[in-house]
Each structure stands twice: as C-alpha cells, then as structure tokens.
Design a protein around this motif. Sequence first.
Motif, PDB file in Angstrom:
ATOM      1  N   ARG A   1      18.072  20.305   3.310  1.00 51.98           N
ATOM      2  CA  ARG A   1      18.266  20.147   4.955  1.00 51.98           C
ATOM      3  C   ARG A   1      16.984  19.312   5.514  1.00 51.98           C
ATOM      4  NH1 ARG A   1      21.967  24.067   6.857  1.00 51.98           N
ATOM      5  NH2 ARG A   1      21.558  23.441   8.282  1.00 51.98           N
ATOM      6  N   GLY A   2      15.877  20.103   4.667  1.00 55.83           N
ATOM      7  CA  GLY A   2      14.836  20.562   5.643  1.00 55.83           C
ATOM      8  C   GLY A   2      13.839  19.088   5.932  1.00 55.83           C
ATOM      9  N   VAL A   3      13.059  19.354   7.563  1.00 55.50           N
ATOM     10  CA  VAL A   3      12.711  18.177   7.926  1.00 55.50           C
ATOM     11  C   VAL A   3      11.908  17.827   6.982  1.00 55.50           C
ATOM     12  CG1 VAL A   3      11.865  17.726  10.019  1.00 55.50           C
ATOM     13  CG2 VAL A   3      12.745  19.253  10.293  1.00 55.50           C
ATOM     14  N   LEU A   4      10.966  18.225   7.157  1.00 60.26           N
ATOM     15  CA  LEU A   4       9.813  17.747   5.847  1.00 60.26           C
ATOM     16  C   LEU A   4      10.560  18.422   3.968  1.00 60.26           C
ATOM     17  CD1 LEU A   4       6.426  17.667   7.716  1.00 60.26           C
ATOM     18  CD2 LEU A   4       7.898  15.774   7.352  1.00 60.26           C
ATOM     19  N   ARG A   5       9.690  16.995   3.170  1.00 56.90           N
ATOM     20  CA  ARG A   5      10.584  17.586   2.299  1.00 56.90           C
ATOM     21  C   ARG A   5       9.701  16.864   1.077  1.00 56.90           C
ATOM     22  NH1 ARG A   5      15.204  15.785   4.003  1.00 56.90           N
ATOM     23  NH2 ARG A   5      15.318  13.999   2.444  1.00 56.90           N
ATOM     24  N   GLY A   6       8.657  18.437   0.083  1.00 61.61           N
ATOM     25  CA  GLY A   6       7.155  17.585  -0.414  1.00 61.61           C
ATOM     26  C   GLY A   6       6.434  16.841  -0.466  1.00 61.61           C
ATOM     27  N   VAL A   7       6.192  17.114   0.869  1.00 58.57           N
ATOM     28  CA  VAL A   7       5.054  15.246   1.772  1.00 58.57           C
ATOM     29  C   VAL A   7       3.383  15.890   0.721  1.00 58.57           C
ATOM     30  CG1 VAL A   7       3.961  15.266   3.781  1.00 58.57           C
ATOM     31  CG2 VAL A   7       6.265  15.217   3.737  1.00 58.57           C
ATOM     32  N   SER A   8       3.026  15.012   0.157  1.00 60.03           N
ATOM     33  CA  SER A   8       1.891  14.933  -0.412  1.00 60.03           C
ATOM     34  C   SER A   8       1.030  13.796   0.050  1.00 60.03           C
ATOM     35  CB  SER A   8       1.704  15.019  -1.656  1.00 60.03           C
ATOM     36  OG  SER A   8       1.938  16.771  -2.500  1.00 60.03           O
ATOM     37  N   PHE A   9      -0.039  14.122   0.687  1.00 62.78           N
ATOM     38  CA  PHE A   9      -1.005  12.308   0.802  1.00 62.78           C
ATOM     39  C   PHE A   9      -2.808  13.121   1.255  1.00 62.78           C
ATOM     40  CE2 PHE A   9      -0.047  14.190   4.932  1.00 62.78           C
ATOM     41  CZ  PHE A   9      -1.084  13.959   6.183  1.00 62.78           C
ATOM     42  N   HIS A  10      -3.545  12.285   0.700  1.00 62.49           N
ATOM     43  CA  HIS A  10      -5.161  12.787   1.139  1.00 62.49           C
ATOM     44  C   HIS A  10      -5.753  11.722   2.517  1.00 62.49           C
ATOM     45  CE1 HIS A  10      -9.430  13.826   1.062  1.00 62.49           C
ATOM     46  NE2 HIS A  10      -9.324  12.506   0.783  1.00 62.49           N
ATOM     47  N   LEU A  11      -6.126  12.548   3.413  1.00 60.85           N
ATOM     48  CA  LEU A  11      -7.477  11.362   4.567  1.00 60.85           C
ATOM     49  C   LEU A  11      -7.766  11.704   4.301  1.00 60.85           C
ATOM     50  CD1 LEU A  11      -6.756   9.105   6.364  1.00 60.85           C
ATOM     51  CD2 LEU A  11      -6.690  11.519   8.017  1.00 60.85           C
ATOM     52  N   PRO A  12      -9.256  10.906   4.085  1.00 58.27           N
ATOM     53  CA  PRO A  12     -10.630  11.052   3.447  1.00 58.27           C
ATOM     54  C   PRO A  12     -11.275  11.218   5.109  1.00 58.27           C
ATOM     55  CG  PRO A  12      -9.654   9.542   2.634  1.00 58.27           C
ATOM     56  CD  PRO A  12      -8.895   9.781   3.300  1.00 58.27           C
ATOM     57  N   ALA A  13     -12.620  11.806   5.478  1.00 62.83           N
ATOM     58  CA  ALA A  13     -12.849  12.470   6.438  1.00 62.83           C
ATOM     59  C   ALA A  13     -13.114  10.917   6.937  1.00 62.83           C
ATOM     60  CB  ALA A  13     -14.236  13.401   6.200  1.00 62.83           C
ATOM     61  N   GLY A  14     -12.736  10.719   8.399  1.00 62.42           N
ATOM     62  CA  GLY A  14     -13.656   9.788   9.254  1.00 62.42           C
ATOM     63  C   GLY A  14     -13.055   9.500   9.482  1.00 62.42           C
ATOM     64  N   GLN A  15     -11.388   8.547   8.418  1.00 62.05           N
ATOM     65  CA  GLN A  15     -10.360   8.238   8.645  1.00 62.05           C
ATOM     66  C   GLN A  15      -9.147   7.930   9.355  1.00 62.05           C
ATOM     67  OE1 GLN A  15      -9.586   6.366   4.694  1.00 62.05           O
ATOM     68  NE2 GLN A  15     -11.581   5.858   4.215  1.00 62.05           N
ATOM     69  N   THR A  16      -8.349   7.132   9.735  1.00 67.06           N
ATOM     70  CA  THR A  16      -7.422   7.194  10.906  1.00 67.06           C
ATOM     71  C   THR A  16      -6.243   6.321  10.158  1.00 67.06           C
ATOM     72  OG1 THR A  16      -9.193   6.413  12.165  1.00 67.06           O
ATOM     73  CG2 THR A  16      -6.613   5.990  12.480  1.00 67.06           C
ATOM     74  N   LEU A  17      -5.353   7.115  10.030  1.00 66.44           N
ATOM     75  CA  LEU A  17      -3.794   6.831   9.233  1.00 66.44           C
ATOM     76  C   LEU A  17      -2.958   6.949  10.285  1.00 66.44           C
ATOM     77  CD1 LEU A  17      -2.565   7.627   6.313  1.00 66.44           C
ATOM     78  CD2 LEU A  17      -1.309   9.911   7.807  1.00 66.44           C
ATOM     79  N   GLY A  18      -2.090   5.862   9.927  1.00 65.80           N
ATOM     80  CA  GLY A  18      -1.385   5.208  11.297  1.00 65.80           C
ATOM     81  C   GLY A  18       0.195   5.684  10.224  1.00 65.80           C
ATOM     82  N   LEU A  19       0.995   6.417  11.159  1.00 69.62           N
ATOM     83  CA  LEU A  19       2.265   7.886  10.422  1.00 69.62           C
ATOM     84  C   LEU A  19       3.302   5.728  11.569  1.00 69.62           C
ATOM     85  CD1 LEU A  19       2.839   9.289   9.018  1.00 69.62           C
ATOM     86  CD2 LEU A  19       2.681  10.979  10.959  1.00 69.62           C
ATOM     87  N   LEU A  20       4.024   5.853  10.188  1.00 64.48           N
ATOM     88  CA  LEU A  20       5.237   4.924  10.757  1.00 64.48           C
ATOM     89  C   LEU A  20       6.447   5.874  10.040  1.00 64.48           C
ATOM     90  CD1 LEU A  20       3.514   1.818   9.783  1.00 64.48           C
ATOM     91  CD2 LEU A  20       3.823   2.247  11.828  1.00 64.48           C
ATOM     92  N   GLY A  21       7.715   5.647  10.307  1.00 62.16           N
ATOM     93  CA  GLY A  21       8.723   5.331   9.665  1.00 62.16           C
ATOM     94  C   GLY A  21       9.887   6.011  11.799  1.00 62.16           C
ATOM     95  N   ARG A  22      11.201   5.886  11.002  1.00 66.07           N
ATOM     96  CA  ARG A  22      12.061   5.713  11.888  1.00 66.07           C
ATOM     97  C   ARG A  22      12.184   6.843  12.233  1.00 66.07           C
ATOM     98  NH1 ARG A  22      15.643   1.813  11.306  1.00 66.07           N
ATOM     99  NH2 ARG A  22      16.049   0.455   9.091  1.00 66.07           N
ATOM    100  N   THR A  23      12.922   6.583  13.427  1.00 66.21           N
ATOM    101  CA  THR A  23      12.814   8.032  14.704  1.00 66.21           C
ATOM    102  C   THR A  23      13.314   8.785  13.912  1.00 66.21           C
ATOM    103  OG1 THR A  23      13.299   6.808  16.760  1.00 66.21           O
ATOM    104  CG2 THR A  23      14.245   9.572  17.152  1.00 66.21           C
TER     105      THR A  23
END
Length: 599
Positions: A365-387
Amino acid sequence: MTAPALPSDPAPPPSTAGVLREYLGPLKWQVLGLAALLLSGTGLNLLLPQLLRRFVDNAKLGAGADVGLLARLAVFYIALAIGVQLMTAGATYVGARVGWTATNRLRADLMAHLLSLDMREHKERTPGEMIERVDGDVTALSNFFSQFAVRVFGAALLLLGALFMFFREDWRVGAGVTAFTLVTLVAMNRVRKLGIEPTRLERESSARLFGFVEERLSGLEDIRSLGAGGHHLNSFLRTQREFFTRSITSWRRRSVVWQLSMALFALGYVGVLSVAVGLYAAGAITLGTAFLLYQYMSLVEEPIDQLTQQLQELQKAGASLGRISEMLALRSAIHGGQGELPEGTLALDFDDVSFSYAPEDSEVRGVLRGVSFHLPAGQTLGLLGRTGSGKTTLTRLVSRLYDATSGQVRLGGVNVQDVDLQGLRRRVAVVTQDVQLFQASVRDNLSFFDPQILDEEVEAALHEVGLGTWLARLPQGVHTPLPTGSLSAGEAQLLAFARVMLRDPAVIILDEPSSRLDPATEALLTAAMTRLLAGRTAIIIAHRLDTVARADRILVLGGGEVLEDGTRAALARDPRSHYAGLLRAGALEQLEEGQGVLA
C-alpha cells in the motif's frame, strides 16, 4: 537496507518544576532583587497598623493628647505608606521583567522546536493550532510568570507576617486566626482543582478555533467561487459555540475559588470583630488595639485574596504549561548524522526505496515501492507520471522532509541519513508549485531575513533570473515592501528561482514550475531555468512535456513504481516507450486544438 523510519515515541513531558527551573534559573539575581523588594515592602506593611494603634490611643486622650506626637505619627505613617507603594511598584516592574524575559525565551525555544519537528507532526496539526501553542498558551504563562512572584510570594510573606503579629498581640486570637487561615487555604486548594480540566478543554477549543479560521482564510478563494460561504459560516458558528460554552464552563469552575473566599472571610471578619469588641468591653485591650486587630485581619484577607486570584491564573497556566510540555515532549523521527556531502556537483541514487506515509502501511500500500535509479552529477531528470504516482513524495525524500521506509537515498555516494540535516538542506534547494511569499521587503523574501546577504547579491540574483526590469520599477529597490498577492504566478516563480540563486545549491528540485503560466511568461521562466540548472543536478516534476524538453533523463512513475527510466533522446526514439506515447498524445492534442481554431 535501512530500518523503517518510524516516528519516535514522545519523550516524557517536562515537569512544571523543570520548566520553571529552566527558564527562571538564569534570572536568579533579578529574582533575588525581587525578593528583597518584597521583604522590605512586607515589613513596612506590617508596621503601619502599629503606628495606627498609637495614633488612635493617643487621639482618644482628647485634650491631653500630644499633638506633636500625633503629627509625627501621621507624617511617619504617610511616609511608610508611600514607601510601601514604591516597593510594590518596584516589585511589580521587576516581576514583569522576569516573567516576560523567561516566557520570551520559552516562546523562542518552542518555535524552534516546532520548526525542528518532521512533516508527520505538522500534518497532524493545523497552523492555527501551532500559533495557539506558541502565542496563546505562552501568553497565558507570561501573565502568570510576570505576577506570580510579586503576588503569590509577596502574599505569602504578608500572610505569615500578619499571623505572627496576631500571636504577638494575643496567642489565643493568633491561634484562632491561624486555624481559620488554614481551613480557608485547604478549602480553596481543593476547589481550585475543579477548574484545571475545564481550562484545558477551553484552550483546546481555542486552538481548534484558530485552526478553523486559518484554514478557511487560506481557502477563501475556493470557498467563494463554489458558493460555500454559508456552510463554512455555520461550521464556524458551531466551532465558536463550542469555544464559548467551554469558556463559560471554565470561568464558572474557576470562580468558585473567589466565591468561597468571600463567604469564608465574611465569617472571619465577624469573628475577629466580635473578639475585639469583647476584649475592649472587658478592658483587656485598648481601642487602638481593636483597630489593630481589624487592620491585621485585612492584611490576612489581602494576601489570601491575591492567592485566590493567582489560583485562577494558576489554573490557566497549569493547563497551558501542560499543553506546552506535551509539545516539547514531541520528538522528530528524522535525525541528522555527522557526515558531510562531497564538494561540487552531486550524483543522486535511489536504491530499492520504498515509502509509506503511515508506518503501519505495508509495502503493497506504500506510496513508493522498490524505486531504483541513478542520476549522474550535473544532469537533469524529468519526472513524469499521473497524479498520485509518487513524484512529489520521491523528491521529499531527497531533502529528508521524510525518510524512506526502506532502501537508501544517496547524494554523491553518501546516504542522506548519515549527513547533517542543516548541511544537507543547504545543498538541496526545492522550488514548490505554490511559492510562499512574506509580507516583507523584496530583499527579506529572497534572503529569508538573513542580514549577512548583501543587497548587491540580491540584485544580481534578480537580474540573473530576468527580473532586472521589474526591479528597476520598484521605488525602494530591494527594500521595497512586497505585499501578499502583488505578484503574478510567473513573477513569484522567478523570485523563487532568485532565492535558489542566492543559496547556490548542488541539487535543485522544481515541482511543476510552469503549470500556471501563459506562453510568454513560460518562455521567460524557461530561460531563467536554463541559467539556474546549469552545472547542477536537478529534478523537474512536470505534467507538461515542454517543461522537460531539455532534461537529460526521463523517469516515469506509475502506482509508486518505476515504469520507465532512460535518456530522454533514447526514450523519444523508442515508439514502445511511455515517454514516446506521451509525446504522441501531446502532438495529437496540439493538432486538434489547431484544427479547432481553423474551424
């Protein structure tokens, strides 16, 4: 994997004696000076009836009275009476100074404590309730502290002195008055307890009323636009009625103390006057001594009357102190470590992170479940998804507004839970969708009231985000007051960007930065965003794809899980990707809007 970040159990509430010792202890010299004033004033007060007795006994001699002695006694009486008033005024001043100094420290400490609590605690209480704790409850304590020493300690001294003088005149009268005093004090102490619980309920109702008003004023625009004013007014009247009813009940319970005091002292005066008249008629005492007994009875009544009033204040203060102690006993579940983040630009890693707002929630029932990712230093991540997909929650874990239930969040390879909280939040800046502006100058809004930031730095930040022309129109420059509601949504966002420029963080999080802007303002914001994100690690939460058109990577969330993670260019080329599907849907929507205009 880290242990679940459950809220810590509240610490035992500080005792009343502990709070008094903490905040009155550093003022011991002022307290000693106050005691000296009270002792001096009490001594003079007890001497006045002695002078009155001598005056009456000499005046009763008629033609044989010593006029010179009477004049000297009158002058001495007036001088001592003035001295008593001066001592009382001095004690009142010092007492008020001690009380307000102590409670101002308490107010500042309570405010700092509330700001240190994690978001779980703040979500459970309205801002209005917090205001009532910091202002209403502490003010009740300040009124008590500022008068307690003067009135209670002084009254106790005067009461003991008056009883001693009764014994000095006649031990039988002294014993009777002492017994009467003990009965009165015991009775009032028992009655006093009746008002503690109603007073606590009154303060709780006051806090709910503050919270209700704060919430409705914050949502005034929605209430008006939806025509819900009548409904909310009825709710306000119900809340106000509860506060009024509990206030009346509390006052009635507290008033029993002084009502009982009045009844008992009516009996006390009758008893003392009866004894005085009987002794005078029997020739055992002089007329002056009869006056003296009456005067000392009034000196017994006065301190008990003061104690009666202060017992009512004590009831209020006791309820307030209990609520303040409960608040001070709260402990944040988020604790800073001793580590530091590396210098320079920082990479961001999520390693099998799960999160639930309620600790009892399972990972299913958690809001986040098993989230894994890597964002290299100095880069920009666009975070998308439904409400409701968990985008905002994910970013809150980076700045540790909340801690992950399991897994690790790392910046520059360092677990954020091992880093000093203040150091972490200096390196991570968040620009929310709703920018909070204060009724203060432009400078204070950008610097958050930090006097060490120079005006030139504030001006440079405003020019950097494209607000140079706007700044040139301000009559007092960066010192121009900024009334709430005086800026457009775009200008408010640009001011928030300027705040970030002043901090020069390593990581920037932008939450829907262009959700409410027209195309022209969005272009200005995009240019400022480009300058803001240059050379920094960034996360941009967006519903509009144009907002993330310059992102290096795209992460799509769905139901609290990572649906897609990759470089923006690669995902755009893959027709099967979620991002490519969003791009096609956006292009189709624009085409339909264009055809509608042509038609």
